[in-house]
Design a protein around this motif. Structure first.
Motif, PDB file in Angstrom:
ATOM      1  N   ARG A  75       0.847  -1.195   0.000  1.00  0.00           N
ATOM      2  CA  ARG A  75       0.000   0.000   0.000  1.00  0.00           C
ATOM      3  C   ARG A  75       0.885   1.249   0.000  1.00  0.00           C
ATOM      4  O   ARG A  75       1.964   1.252   0.596  1.00  0.00           O
ATOM      5  CB  ARG A  75      -0.913   0.009   1.216  1.00  0.00           C
ATOM      6  CG  ARG A  75      -1.823   1.232   1.319  1.00  0.00           C
ATOM      7  CD  ARG A  75      -2.640   1.194   2.601  1.00  0.00           C
ATOM      8  NE  ARG A  75      -3.588   0.104   2.589  1.00  0.00           N
ATOM      9  CZ  ARG A  75      -4.809   0.183   2.059  1.00  0.00           C
ATOM     10  NH1 ARG A  75      -5.222   1.317   1.500  1.00  0.00           N
ATOM     11  NH2 ARG A  75      -5.609  -0.851   2.079  1.00  0.00           N
ATOM     12  N   SER A 107      -4.135   3.106  -4.274  1.00  0.00           N
ATOM     13  CA  SER A 107      -3.329   3.029  -3.053  1.00  0.00           C
ATOM     14  C   SER A 107      -2.786   1.634  -2.798  1.00  0.00           C
ATOM     15  O   SER A 107      -1.844   1.477  -2.025  1.00  0.00           O
ATOM     16  CB  SER A 107      -4.168   3.460  -1.844  1.00  0.00           C
ATOM     17  OG  SER A 107      -5.313   2.638  -1.712  1.00  0.00           O
ATOM     18  N   VAL A 108      -3.360   0.585  -3.424  1.00  0.00           N
ATOM     19  CA  VAL A 108      -2.900  -0.789  -3.212  1.00  0.00           C
ATOM     20  C   VAL A 108      -2.369  -1.336  -4.534  1.00  0.00           C
ATOM     21  O   VAL A 108      -3.014  -1.189  -5.579  1.00  0.00           O
ATOM     22  CB  VAL A 108      -4.034  -1.679  -2.679  1.00  0.00           C
ATOM     23  CG1 VAL A 108      -3.545  -3.113  -2.522  1.00  0.00           C
ATOM     24  CG2 VAL A 108      -4.549  -1.148  -1.347  1.00  0.00           C
TER      25      VAL A 108
END
Length: 552
Positions: free
Chosen positions: A329, A338-339
């Motif tokens: 992340r 974000s991941v």
């Protein structure tokens, strides 16, 4: 200032800091120059079989499947009949009320012939009649004798209580009162449950006058809710058989219990149906005895389905295959997703190349939050606290005054140690000047890209702790003056300046985003203990811990 408050300030000042980090030593681990800290998955796979052998050596087994049924004793049953579908039988009681030209109110028991004797009416057969139909049966019988001038009301009020023997390997063998339609499990609960070392959960008989009238398997009840419907009579016996072959299961399963095989031997597939391994299980470790000799095996899951199991075996399910990809992340001032799912061995730089970085990002203070680092830091902290505690209680005093002062502060320090043990490290891995192309990632890592900050925080032994805008000056004294100056307790030679990623600035030159901590002077009676703790922490790669000072 009291000794107690001095102790509070001394310990807090020496241990409090913004973050817990591993500094350059942890950074070297990420580059592969030293042995890496094992991830939880790798550690579980390596230590799992060792734990299995250790449990075997000390005789430890998980509880039997179904043992939670007998954790408490049920209250005595309420014999009041409330179920309209309940079938009446001899011994049950019915209240019959006649009013009008005839006034009568009696509670009548069903006799051994299955009848109740209604006043003025005679015997009325109720055995085999449901509780809901009983009032109608009595009223129809009464109408043959009485005219409409007599009103009839009837209702079953109580079921007959009987005595059932519970015997075999149970905790408290004996006779127990209950209802004729109570479940077998209810009587076993009244007897304290099945003995986990001797009793069988799969071989339970109901015996009447020497003949077996029903057999029960607790596993059928646990899995499907199935239990023999037995109409108990006085003198019936529930007989628990001797325990059959057992296999203990641990590891990555949803049901880590000790299971009893249906036959003297079984196959792995039988155990899997009860233990329900998790989807990521790849291998199974087995420890046991074959032909009088110790035996062990480590087989793939597909092969374990038909693997023969014997009495006393211990089985551990393992996730022993490393995924080709890992999840990481990115937090902070990075835009976009974000991941990220990336190949194992990917570096920080390769992930950041996929995440648009804000122009306001402070690239010099990027850091990683890592679970394996957090676990290591927690262990190091616990070791340091244990060492401090031992030193406190065993160190001799140099005189009566020092002994009295130490005794006064001992209670507070013990309380503080217990509170500190509850604190969880943040697992921050400061990257510093490391080459981001060389720092490899682990699954679950969080890359934090902080934003550029203009503020400077001043805390500790100053008159007015505060946060202020960076003035353009880098001298610590300038910012201490903005915070009201040093307190009398301040140790002016022990002022720490932390960068945004938690690293200490060795030259103490303040920069935007830094945090300044003015450490207090320790009380002389506690100095040996505090030195012992701080030496332990600093020798393990400069570790600090974030602790809320509000409670100090």
């Amino acid at each position: 200032m009291t000794v107690l408050s001095k102790a509070r300030n001394a310990i807090a000042a020496l241990v409090v800091a913004p973050v817990l980090l591993l500094g350059s030593a942890a950074g070297a681990q990420s580059q592969g120059t030293t042995a890496p800290v094992q991830t939880p998955q790798t550690e579980r796979s390596v230590l799992g079989p060792e734990a299995l052998v250790r449990d075997d050596a000390r005789g430890f087994r998980p509880p039997p499947l179904g043992s939670e049924l007998f954790l408490s004793t049920p209250a005595d049953g309420d014999n009041t009949i409330v179920d309209s579908g309940y079938v009446l039988k001899p011994g049950d009681r019915v209240r019959v009320t006649l009013y009008g030209l005839v006034d009568s109110d009696q509670e009548l028991a069903i006799d051994s012939q299955g009848n109740v004797l209604v006043p003025g009416v005679g015997p009325v057969r109720l055995a085999g009649v449901t509780a809901g139909n009983a009032p109608g049966v009595i009223e129809r019988a009464s109408r043959q004798i009485y005219s409409s001038g007599v009103q009839v009301y009837a209702a079953p009020v109580a079921a007959a209580s009987i005595q059932v023997l519970v015997t075999g390997p149970v905790e408290r063998p004996g006779a127990y009162a209950g209802g004729s339609d109570d479940a077998i499990v209810s009587y076993l609960q009244r007897a304290g449950g099945i003995d986990p070392e001797r009793g069988s959960y799969r071989r339970i008989r109901v015996v009447r006058q020497g003949q077996t009238i029903a057999e029960a398997d607790i596993y059928d009840f646990l899995q499907q809710g199935l239990s023999p419907q037995v109409n108990f009579r006085n003198g019936d016996a529930i007989v628990v058989g001797d325990q059959g072959s057992i296999v203990s299961v641990s590891g990555d399963v949803r049901a880590p219990y000790t299971f009893e095989l249906a036959q003297p031997t079984g196959l792995g597939g039988e155990i899997m149906a009860f233990a329900r391994p998790r989807p990521d299980v790849s291998h199974v470790a087995v420890v046991g005895v074959r032909q009088g000799m110790p035996f062990s095996a480590y087989v793939p899951m597909a092969e374990f389905v038909n693997f023969p199991l014997y009495d006393g075996d211990r089985v551990q399910f393992e996730s022993d295959v490393r995924a080709a990809e890992i999840l990481v992340r990115v937090e902070g001032t990075a835009g976009g997703p974000s991941v990220f799912s990336v190949l194992r061995g990917s570096t920080v730089a390769s992930v950041l190349a996929q995440a648009p970085i804000s122009p306001e990002a402070d690239m010099a203070n990027i850091y990683i939050r890592r679970e394996s680092v957090r676990q290591t830091q927690k262990q190091l902290l616990d070791d340091g606290l244990a060492r401090l505690e031992r030193a406190m209680f065993t160190a001799p005093s140099r005189g009566p005054s020092e002994a009295a002062a130490r005794a006064q502060s001992l209670s507070f320090v013990s309380e503080w140690i217990e509170r500190a043990r509850q604190v969880e490290p943040l697992g921050i891995l400061a990257l510093g000047d490391q080459d981001l192309n060389a720092v490899r990632l682990e699954t679950g890592d969080v890359i934090v890209v902080p934003g550029y900050s203009q503020v400077v925080t001043i805390a500790g032994e100053v008159h007015a702790p505060q946060t202020t805008i960076f003035t353009g000056r880098s001298n610590v004294s300038d910012y201490v003056r903005l915070a009201g100056g040093y307190t009398p307790r301040a140790d002016r030679r022990n002022v720490l300046v932390f960068r945004p990623d938690g690293r200490i600035r060795p030259d103490r030159r303040v920069q935007p985003g830094d945090r300044i901590l003015v450490v207090g002077k320790p009380d002389s009676t506690l100095l040996p203990f505090i030195r012992d703790l701080t030496q332990t922490l600093f020798q393990t790669a400069g570790i600090f811990l974030a602790i809320d000072r509000a409670g100090n």
